[in-house]
Enzyme design. Structure first.
Site, PDB file in Angstrom:
ATOM      1  N   CYS A 120      17.591 -52.113  34.588  1.00  0.00           N
ATOM      2  CA  CYS A 120      18.154 -53.345  35.157  1.00  0.00           C
ATOM      3  C   CYS A 120      19.599 -53.589  34.702  1.00  0.00           C
ATOM      4  O   CYS A 120      20.282 -54.441  35.272  1.00  0.00           O
ATOM      5  CB  CYS A 120      17.285 -54.540  34.818  1.00  0.00           C
ATOM      6  SG  CYS A 120      15.592 -54.330  35.346  1.00  0.00           S
TER       7      CYS A 120
ATOM      8  N   HIS B 234      21.217 -61.050  35.580  1.00  0.00           N
ATOM      9  CA  HIS B 234      20.148 -60.250  36.181  1.00  0.00           C
ATOM     10  C   HIS B 234      18.987 -61.180  36.507  1.00  0.00           C
ATOM     11  O   HIS B 234      18.528 -61.954  35.660  1.00  0.00           O
ATOM     12  CB  HIS B 234      19.720 -59.153  35.203  1.00  0.00           C
ATOM     13  CG  HIS B 234      18.445 -58.490  35.589  1.00  0.00           C
ATOM     14  ND1 HIS B 234      18.210 -58.026  36.868  1.00  0.00           N
ATOM     15  CD2 HIS B 234      17.308 -58.213  34.885  1.00  0.00           C
ATOM     16  CE1 HIS B 234      16.997 -57.507  36.931  1.00  0.00           C
ATOM     17  NE2 HIS B 234      16.437 -57.606  35.747  1.00  0.00           N
TER      18      HIS B 234
ATOM     19  N   ASN C  83      12.642 -59.655  41.121  1.00  0.00           N
ATOM     20  CA  ASN C  83      13.490 -58.815  40.265  1.00  0.00           C
ATOM     21  C   ASN C  83      13.772 -57.503  41.000  1.00  0.00           C
ATOM     22  O   ASN C  83      12.859 -56.708  41.230  1.00  0.00           O
ATOM     23  CB  ASN C  83      12.731 -58.565  38.949  1.00  0.00           C
ATOM     24  CG  ASN C  83      13.504 -57.693  37.987  1.00  0.00           C
ATOM     25  OD1 ASN C  83      14.452 -57.005  38.367  1.00  0.00           O
ATOM     26  ND2 ASN C  83      13.085 -57.694  36.730  1.00  0.00           N
TER      27      ASN C  83
END
Ligand code: UT7
Length: 371
Positions: free
Chosen positions: A120, A275, A305
């Site tokens: 990520c 994020h 996500n």
């Protein structure tokens, strides 16, 4: 273009773009797949729905769609690009790099291309690498695409992970900033701790068959005569509670180190672009930094996500919504598997053709139970 010896160029983000697959998977759809509820998912994560790639889509094809929009908003064509960097942990294959798929699709025939995998934190890592190519004069125009097809590595029977992730892509174009023009990445901070790798991982088909690197409980090659490669690969495995704890600490420390390195205070930040993992993580991070929540961009209720794609998707949406003005300082901060984490401040310079960005869907209505 070669800069004078010892002189680094400042990098500006001159284009942004995003692509989200059409298929929407809502929390109510998930209620029919695993033992969960819309209320639990919204309360514990803030996510209401996520997008799922069609069978003929991949990180490469979605990255290319986002890249096309980023090029259009920069007023450029694929042939103007010198380097394509793909940020993904769900590549189209072990090789060639997904960046080469994007390069081919956008007609960036003279570019070199490679992928970066920092889970990520991948987009922030690729942005830092791309920016250094521009700053050194090694490449004049760089395209960075964060693109993920997480739906193909999610265990759809594991309610602890399958409710969190989604597919999509975002991209930016990097160019040198002219003298007097806003731009530049200030004080990028990138960190990793491989000792925390077991908190969040997905084993690949080439992982070790035995010993320290092997996946526990996974059959050895040969046990699955039909497809020995698949026998050692795994879906996403996550220790959610521990990831949660480390994420808040890591994002806070990275953001503080980045701000200190740049000589800035949190009050200098116009918009924070974190994020998009979990609304509770982002709220705790915002509290630690004393950033009011209206200065923390969030769109995770719509997309979940999307790993390396989440920051560039959020950035493209913020630009399409007119949330950024030239000269604004944008704090980007991420964490992910590895464990990896990082932060950077971008001085916003504005894209040339914002009207070429696709419209952002309005806020979701408060979720009613399905009919
Ligand atoms: O890019 C990085 C990616 N990863 C992350 O960002 C994940 C970070 N972690 C998290 O976001 C949170 O830890 C989760 C959303 C994954 C879980 O929230 P939590 O508040 O930490 O829940 P928990 O894991 O402590 O579980 C609490 C309960 C458990 O039941 P018991 O043991 O209390 O009976 C779980 O089995 O919630 C249960 N649970 C669920 N219940 C309904 C776990 N997943 C679900 C679910 N629906 N989907």
């Amino acid at each position: 273009m070669t800069p004078a010896p010892g002189r680094l160029l400042r990098t500006r983000i001159s284009g942004v773009g995003r692509y989200l697959p059409e298929r929407v998977l809502t929390n109510h759809d998930l209620e029919r797949m695993v033992e969960t509820s819309n209320e639990w998912i919204v309360e514990r994560s803030g996510i209401r729905e996520r997008r799922i790639a069609a069978d003929d889509e991949s990180s490469g094809t979605m990255g290319a769609r986002a890249a096309e929009e980023a090029l259009a908003s920069a007023g450029l064509r694929g042939s103007d690009i010198d380097l394509v960097i793909g940020a993904t942990c769900t590549p189209d294959g072990m090789f060639p790099a997904t960046a080469t798929v994007i390069q081919d699709a956008i007609g960036a025939g003279r570019a070199s291309s490679f992928d970066v995998n920092a889970a990520c934190t991948g987009f922030l890592t690729a942005l830092s690498v791309g920016s250094q190519f521009v700053a050194s004069g090694s490449a004049r125009r760089v395209l960075v695409a964060g693109s993920e097809t997480l739906s193909r590595v999610v265990d759809w029977t594991d309610r602890g992970t399958c409710v969190l992730f989604g597919d999509g892509a975002g991209a930016v174009v990097l160019e040198p900033a002219a003298d007097g023009e806003p731009g530049g990445l200030a004080s990028p901070v990138l960190r990793s701790d491989g000792a925390l790798g077991d908190l969040l991982y997905a084993r690949g088909p080439a992982s070790a068959r035995s010993g320290a690197g092997a996946a526990s409980g996974v059959p050895a090659a040969g046990d699955n005569g039909a497809d020995p490669l698949r026998a050692v690969a795994s879906c996403i495995v996550m220790d959610g509670r521990n990831v949660f704890r480390h994420a808040i600490t890591a994002m806070t420390e990275a953001a503080q180190a980045c701000l200190a390195g740049a000589g800035l205070e949190a009050s200098d930040i116009a918009l924070c672009m974190p994020h998009q993992a979990n609304v509770r993580i982002l709220s705790a991070f915002a509290r630690n930094l004393e950033l009011s929540e209206d200065r923390v961009y969030m769109n995770l209720e719509r997309y979940g996500n999307t790993s390396a794609a989440s920051i560039p998707i959020a950035l493209a949406e913020a630009v399409a919504e007119g949330r950024l003005a030239a000269g604004d300082r944008v704090l980007m901060v991420a964490f992910g598997g590895g464990f990896t984490w990082g932060a950077t401040v971008v001085e916003w310079s504005g894209v040339r053709e914002p009207e070429r960005l696709s419209a952002v869907p309005g806020p979701l209505p408060s979720t009613a139970p399905p009919p």
